[in-house]
Write a protein that holds these residues in place. Structure first.
Motif, PDB file in Angstrom:
ATOM      1  N   PRO A 121       1.821  -1.608   0.276  1.00 48.17           N
ATOM      2  CA  PRO A 121       1.473  -2.119  -1.055  1.00 48.17           C
ATOM      3  C   PRO A 121       2.534  -1.736  -2.089  1.00 48.17           C
ATOM      4  N   VAL A 122       2.667  -2.527  -3.115  1.00 49.16           N
ATOM      5  CA  VAL A 122       3.668  -2.299  -4.153  1.00 49.16           C
ATOM      6  C   VAL A 122       3.150  -1.248  -5.132  1.00 49.16           C
ATOM      7  N   ASN A 123       3.936  -0.167  -5.283  1.00 50.28           N
ATOM      8  CA  ASN A 123       3.534   0.921  -6.174  1.00 50.28           C
ATOM      9  C   ASN A 123       4.467   1.113  -7.362  1.00 50.28           C
ATOM     10  N   ASN A 124       5.648   0.499  -7.309  1.00 48.48           N
ATOM     11  CA  ASN A 124       6.591   0.675  -8.412  1.00 48.48           C
ATOM     12  C   ASN A 124       7.458  -0.567  -8.558  1.00 48.48           C
ATOM     13  N   ALA A 125       8.229  -0.605  -9.640  1.00 42.55           N
ATOM     14  CA  ALA A 125       9.041  -1.782  -9.964  1.00 42.55           C
ATOM     15  C   ALA A 125      10.132  -2.024  -8.927  1.00 42.55           C
ATOM     16  N   GLY A 126      10.676  -0.955  -8.342  1.00 38.89           N
ATOM     17  CA  GLY A 126      11.707  -1.127  -7.325  1.00 38.89           C
ATOM     18  C   GLY A 126      11.186  -1.866  -6.110  1.00 38.89           C
ATOM     19  N   GLN A 127       9.983  -1.500  -5.678  1.00 44.84           N
ATOM     20  CA  GLN A 127       9.368  -2.200  -4.553  1.00 44.84           C
ATOM     21  C   GLN A 127       9.083  -3.652  -4.904  1.00 44.84           C
ATOM     22  N   ALA A 128       8.608  -3.886  -6.121  1.00 43.70           N
ATOM     23  CA  ALA A 128       8.313  -5.253  -6.554  1.00 43.70           C
ATOM     24  C   ALA A 128       9.576  -6.100  -6.600  1.00 43.70           C
ATOM     25  N   LEU A 129      10.674  -5.515  -7.077  1.00 39.50           N
ATOM     26  CA  LEU A 129      11.946  -6.237  -7.142  1.00 39.50           C
ATOM     27  C   LEU A 129      12.433  -6.598  -5.746  1.00 39.50           C
TER      28      LEU A 129
END
Length: 229
Positions: free
Chosen positions: A133-141
């Motif tokens: 799961p996405v937990n921060n902006a870096g993962q989302a990017l």
């Protein structure tokens, strides 16, 4: 900047805006899931906005990267063969018409074209699990940059348009502005998924968008030049 480039960028933005209901079907689910995975509490709206923006700009960055690669080949081809430019314009116009027919739900032939990107997506899609799961902006990017390679008829249609640009940077910018056109709907999906789903399913919205995309395609076709061949 040359006036024709302004027209190209604004047209690409309009194509993204008109075709964004298609984007909701392709990327809306993952965009909405970013919001639903966040715990509701203090700072929720800020974290939600940050993840949605990171994901979508990762996606848009991939579009620009793909366009740069396509333009690198197309500009070389157009420089060597005079007919290559006409072929690219015809292809871009036809793809937009196909996308318009799909948006209006009159004909779904664009799906056959989307299958062309399936091998690339089969290679990249397993990598998306690393960021979930996405937990921060870096993962989302990172997730968005991978998601940008998802086979999509609307993206392929606009890539045909981007391939017509005179330089590699202008092609990348064309896809960047296309991505910006899709951004409002994609952000709204994260904020108000239920409302956006109702807009997506509205037949009138889909048909009007389809007609306008078909008109874009007809405008792109080099009809006069083809008749003079």
């Amino acid at each position: 900047m040359h006036p024709e480039l302004y027209l190209s960028y604004s047209s690409a933005f309009a194509i993204g805006l008109l075709g964004s209901t298609h984007c909701l079907g392709m990327c809306g689910g993952i965009s909405a899931s970013l919001s639903m995975a966040l715990p509701v509490g203090r700072g929720f709206r800020f974290r939600q906005t940050l993840l949605l923006l990171a994901f979508n700009f990762g996606r848009i960055g991939s579009y620009s990267l793909i366009a740069a690669g396509v333009a690198l080949l197309s500009t070389q081809a157009a420089g060597q063969w005079a007919w290559a430019g006409l072929l690219l314009m015809t292809l871009a116009g036809v793809l937009l018409i196909f996308m318009g027919l799909s948006m209006g739900q009159w004909w779904q032939g664009i799906r056959y074209i989307e299958r062309a990107g399936a091998p690339v997506w089969r290679t990249l899609s397993p990598l998306t699990k690393r960021f979930l799961p996405v937990n921060n902006a870096g993962q989302a990017l990172a997730l968005g940059s991978l998601w940008g390679w998802l086979p999509c008829g609307l993206v392929y249609s606009t890539l045909g348009w981007a391939a017509l640009q005179p330089t590699v940077p202008s092609a990348a910018l064309t896809m960047f502005f296309f991505g910006l056109g899709t951004l409002p709907s994609m952000l709204a999906t994260g904020y108000a998924a239920q409302w956006i789903r109702s807009i997506k399913s509205h037949q009138g919205v889909r048909k009007i968008s389809g007609i306008l995309l078909i008109l874009f395609g007809l405008w792109t076709l080099p009809i006069q030049a083809l008749l003079n061949l």
